[in-house]
Design an enzyme around this catalytic site. Structure first.
Site, PDB file in Angstrom:
ATOM      1  N   GLU A 144       0.884  -1.179   0.000  1.00  0.00           N
ATOM      2  CA  GLU A 144       0.000   0.000   0.000  1.00  0.00           C
ATOM      3  C   GLU A 144       0.912   1.215   0.000  1.00  0.00           C
ATOM      4  OE1 GLU A 144      -3.257  -0.023  -0.127  1.00  0.00           O
ATOM      5  OE2 GLU A 144      -3.786  -2.066   0.445  1.00  0.00           O
ATOM      6  N   CYS A 149      -2.470   9.284   2.254  1.00  0.00           N
ATOM      7  CA  CYS A 149      -2.098   8.684   0.968  1.00  0.00           C
ATOM      8  C   CYS A 149      -3.119   9.071  -0.092  1.00  0.00           C
ATOM      9  CB  CYS A 149      -1.984   7.169   1.103  1.00  0.00           C
ATOM     10  SG  CYS A 149      -3.409   6.457   1.915  1.00  0.00           S
TER      11      CYS A 149
HETATM   12  P1  NAD Z   1       8.101   5.426   4.690  1.00  0.00           P
HETATM   13  O1  NAD Z   1       8.181   4.631   3.450  1.00  0.00           O
HETATM   14  O2  NAD Z   1       9.208   6.344   4.991  1.00  0.00           O
HETATM   15  O3  NAD Z   1       7.976   4.453   5.969  1.00  0.00           O
HETATM   16  C1  NAD Z   1       6.894   3.550   6.092  1.00  0.00           C
HETATM   17  C2  NAD Z   1       7.323   2.364   6.941  1.00  0.00           C
HETATM   18  O4  NAD Z   1       8.281   1.595   6.206  1.00  0.00           O
HETATM   19  C3  NAD Z   1       8.010   2.734   8.249  1.00  0.00           C
HETATM   20  O5  NAD Z   1       7.621   1.804   9.235  1.00  0.00           O
HETATM   21  C4  NAD Z   1       9.488   2.602   7.928  1.00  0.00           C
HETATM   22  O6  NAD Z   1      10.292   2.310   9.046  1.00  0.00           O
HETATM   23  C5  NAD Z   1       9.491   1.437   6.951  1.00  0.00           C
HETATM   24  N1  NAD Z   1      10.568   1.464   5.962  1.00  0.00           N
HETATM   25  C6  NAD Z   1      11.024   2.538   5.275  1.00  0.00           C
HETATM   26  N2  NAD Z   1      11.965   2.146   4.388  1.00  0.00           N
HETATM   27  C7  NAD Z   1      12.097   0.802   4.513  1.00  0.00           C
HETATM   28  C8  NAD Z   1      12.917  -0.183   3.880  1.00  0.00           C
HETATM   29  N3  NAD Z   1      13.777   0.159   2.921  1.00  0.00           N
HETATM   30  N4  NAD Z   1      12.779  -1.460   4.255  1.00  0.00           N
HETATM   31  C9  NAD Z   1      11.885  -1.824   5.218  1.00  0.00           C
HETATM   32  N5  NAD Z   1      11.091  -0.934   5.866  1.00  0.00           N
HETATM   33  C10 NAD Z   1      11.196   0.364   5.518  1.00  0.00           C
HETATM   34  O7  NAD Z   1       6.695   6.203   4.645  1.00  0.00           O
HETATM   35  P2  NAD Z   1       6.112   7.283   5.656  1.00  0.00           P
HETATM   36  O8  NAD Z   1       6.826   8.573   5.455  1.00  0.00           O
HETATM   37  O9  NAD Z   1       6.005   6.720   7.028  1.00  0.00           O
HETATM   38  O10 NAD Z   1       4.598   7.426   5.107  1.00  0.00           O
HETATM   39  C11 NAD Z   1       4.244   8.191   4.015  1.00  0.00           C
HETATM   40  C12 NAD Z   1       4.088   7.344   2.764  1.00  0.00           C
HETATM   41  O11 NAD Z   1       3.182   6.260   3.003  1.00  0.00           O
HETATM   42  C13 NAD Z   1       3.468   8.114   1.617  1.00  0.00           C
HETATM   43  O12 NAD Z   1       4.118   7.778   0.431  1.00  0.00           O
HETATM   44  C14 NAD Z   1       2.020   7.642   1.600  1.00  0.00           C
HETATM   45  O13 NAD Z   1       1.365   7.798   0.364  1.00  0.00           O
HETATM   46  C15 NAD Z   1       2.194   6.216   1.972  1.00  0.00           C
HETATM   47  N6  NAD Z   1       0.961   5.634   2.503  1.00  0.00           N
HETATM   48  C16 NAD Z   1       0.243   4.812   1.685  1.00  0.00           C
HETATM   49  C17 NAD Z   1      -0.957   4.279   2.129  1.00  0.00           C
HETATM   50  C18 NAD Z   1      -1.783   3.400   1.234  1.00  0.00           C
HETATM   51  O14 NAD Z   1      -2.695   2.751   1.748  1.00  0.00           O
HETATM   52  N7  NAD Z   1      -1.523   3.326  -0.057  1.00  0.00           N
HETATM   53  C19 NAD Z   1      -1.417   4.560   3.426  1.00  0.00           C
HETATM   54  C20 NAD Z   1      -0.647   5.386   4.239  1.00  0.00           C
HETATM   55  C21 NAD Z   1       0.545   5.916   3.760  1.00  0.00           C
END
Ligand code: NAD
Length: 508
Positions: A261, A295
């Site tokens: 997601e 998102c």
């Molecule tokens: P992020 O990608 O920085 O982090 C999200 C999660 O992933 C965190 O728990 C982080 O620790 C982990 N993470 C980050 N990089 C990783 C890696 N390389 N390997 C494993 N884990 C990793 O995102 P964020 O800043 O917390 O959230 C914002 C983003 O999330 C936006 O792009 C938003 O659109 C998206 N989002 C999507 C949905 C959806 O349902 N499509 C819902 C909520 C947020």
């Protein structure tokens, strides 16, 4: 703040990894959490190490052996009790979500309500995990499919929906018979620990093994560990497309399962047949709600040339009336961004958009002064842009709305779809041909397509997710539960003979 932690039964801000009944200090990095609301320290959390992660997996695997044998409706009863726990703690947990993440209290409470709703949905689902029965081509044979749990489900969540997205996953995964390990965002660990406390009580009351519900605090290193571990059958990851691409590769290399997601770049089309009295508030809420950190936030507005001047005038006026300030004060419309890095990303994006030919119509300001002392408050921004402007194709997690013109409805669909992401989309029109075309195969290419409502605010009854770089995963309602289970096709011979399929003869 202390009150909020006490209400959530978080006694020690140093709780690191918590798996079920016992919370203990993790052996990994320390995360210092400041509230974006007022810049004050919430506390420090010691994250989990690789060794802690191994311990959590072992407990989860052992719990799975017992949990999977419990009839699904009884698992549903446990989820019902968790929903009751959430109802009791709704105010406290909603306040913590708001204070830790920075969304309005109404949205914080709404997020907890979503958790309660998905628990209710999962309780009903626990009696409806149906398989099909097929007619066998062989006489006196019965063929059917049934669904079994996968095992350990790993949930990686983003900061912007710190609790609801976990609940969407975990409630379904639990009734399906899985056990869950949650790695919340390192920016919002306290809300995760609070949820763990609520479920801990339910687990204890029902004398269940603690590994059914585990949390491990950590950053991307722990997320990557979860992705690479073959003992985690399904990794459900919510976050940026960058994170999703990295996780998808790691999990695919071990032929594991994922639900992804990821980022969105959601557009609203304002047709010449739109009712602007509905369109304006829907667009403003979609673009500035949660300070543009959903998102499904509205990031692009594609306006018919005949409505353009009128729509822009109304929008700029509405932006001028927005009240910005503490999200705990209901009078405010816009709260802070999550942290100062997000403020830098907001500034950088606007600068780049201007250098690529964009024109700022409203906003572009970082706010300062006592009221905004966390340094995370900014003005929502409107930028007039051509649809091919480079920044328009990019998701910046901030309230920046690009506005652009179109002349034919086909052109509007083309602009709407011409981005790498495919999460949410919407059209405002009172013309049935336009709305039906938008929902047809030649219309929106997104996972969510709305008519006369905005892009944000999904209901839990529908399957939630998006296409292209949004990752293709589906969570929450409809038949999203199937992703948490494995399908087994069973054929049973109750006859006297041993006929082979396709009429093959094999005489001995
Ligand atoms: P992020 O990608 O920085 O982090 C999200 C999660 O992933 C965190 O728990 C982080 O620790 C982990 N993470 C980050 N990089 C990783 C890696 N390389 N390997 C494993 N884990 C990793 O995102 P964020 O800043 O917390 O959230 C914002 C983003 O999330 C936006 O792009 C938003 O659109 C998206 N989002 C999507 C949905 C959806 O349902 N499509 C819902 C909520 C947020």
């Amino acid at each position: 703040m202390k009150d909020i932690l006490i209400k959530n039964n978080i006694k020690s801000p140093f709780q690191g990894v918590s798996a079920g009944h016992k919370s203990w200090k993790g052996g990994g990095d320390t995360f210092s959490i400041k509230s974006p609301v007022d810049g004050k320290n919430i506390g420090r959390v010691k994250g989990g190490s690789s060794a802690d992660f191994d311990k959590v997996i072992k407990k989860a695997e052992s719990a799975f052996k017992e949990w999977r044998l419990m009839p699904a409706p009884q698992r549903g009863e446990v989820v019902r009790q968790f929903g009751e726990g959430l109802r009791k703690q709704k105010q406290a947990l909603g306040e913590l979500v708001s204070y830790e993440m920075g969304k309005s209290l109404q949205e914080g409470l709404g997020e907890v309500q979503e958790m309660i709703d998905i628990c209710d949905f999962a309780v009903g689902l626990s009696r409806q995990l149906y398989g099909l029965q097929m007619h066998s081509e062989r006489p006196e044979h019965r063929m059917m499919e049934q669904w079994h749990p996968l095992g350990v489900v790993g949930i990686i969540s983003a900061f912007n929906f710190p609790v609801a997205v976990w609940a969407w996953n975990t409630a379904l995964a639990w009734v399906s018979g899985n056990v869950c390990i949650w790695k919340p965002s390192e920016k919002t660990p306290f809300t995760a620990l609070a949820c763990q406390e609520i479920m801990k009580k339910v687990i204890k009351k029902n004398k269940l093994p603690e590994g059914i519900c585990s949390v491990i605090i950590g950053g991307r290193d722990i997320g990557a560990q979860m992705a690479s571990n073959p003992r985690v059958a399904l990794v459900s990851a919510t976050g940026s497309t960058r994170m999703g691409k990295s996780i998808a590769k790691i999990v695919a290399a071990r032929l594991g399962k994922t639900i992804l997601e990821l980022g969105g770049n959601n557009a609203v089309i304002i047709s010449q047949n739109a009712d602007l009295s509905h369109a304006v508030p829907a667009v403003v809420f979609g673009a500035v709600g949660t300070c543009g950190q959903r998102c499904t936030s509205t990031r692009r507005l594609i306006i018919h040339e005949s409505q353009y001047d009128s729509m822009i005038e109304k929008l700029v006026k509405a932006y001028g009336q927005l009240k910005i300030g503490s999200p705990l004060n209901e009078a405010n419309h816009v709260g802070p961004l999550i942290d100062k890095d997000a403020v830098k990303a907001y500034q950088k994006t606007i600068k780049q958009a201007i250098s690529q030919g964009g024109k700022v119509l409203s906003g572009n300001e970082v706010l300062s002064g006592e009221k905004f002392k966390s340094g995370c408050y900014i003005k929502p921004t409107i930028i007039e842009a051509k649809s091919d402007l480079k920044m328009v194709k990019h998701e910046t997690f901030a309230p920046i709305l690009y506005v652009m013109k179109y002349s034919t409805i086909e052109e509007a669909f083309e602009i709407q779809n011409n981005v790498p992401q495919g999460l949410s989309s919407s059209i405002f029109t009172l013309n049935i041909r336009e709305s039906e075309k938008f929902l047809s195969v030649a219309g929106s290419d997104c996972g969510i397509a709305n008519v006369n409502i905005g892009t944000s605010g999904a209901e839990i009854g529908g399957a939630f997710g998006g296409e292209k770089e949004t990752g293709g995963g589906r969570e929450s309602g409809s038949d999203a539960w199937k992703a948490y289970m494995r399908r087994q096709t069973c054929t049973l011979n109750y006859g006297e003979g041993l006929p082979l399929a396709q009429g093959i003869k094999f005489e001995l």
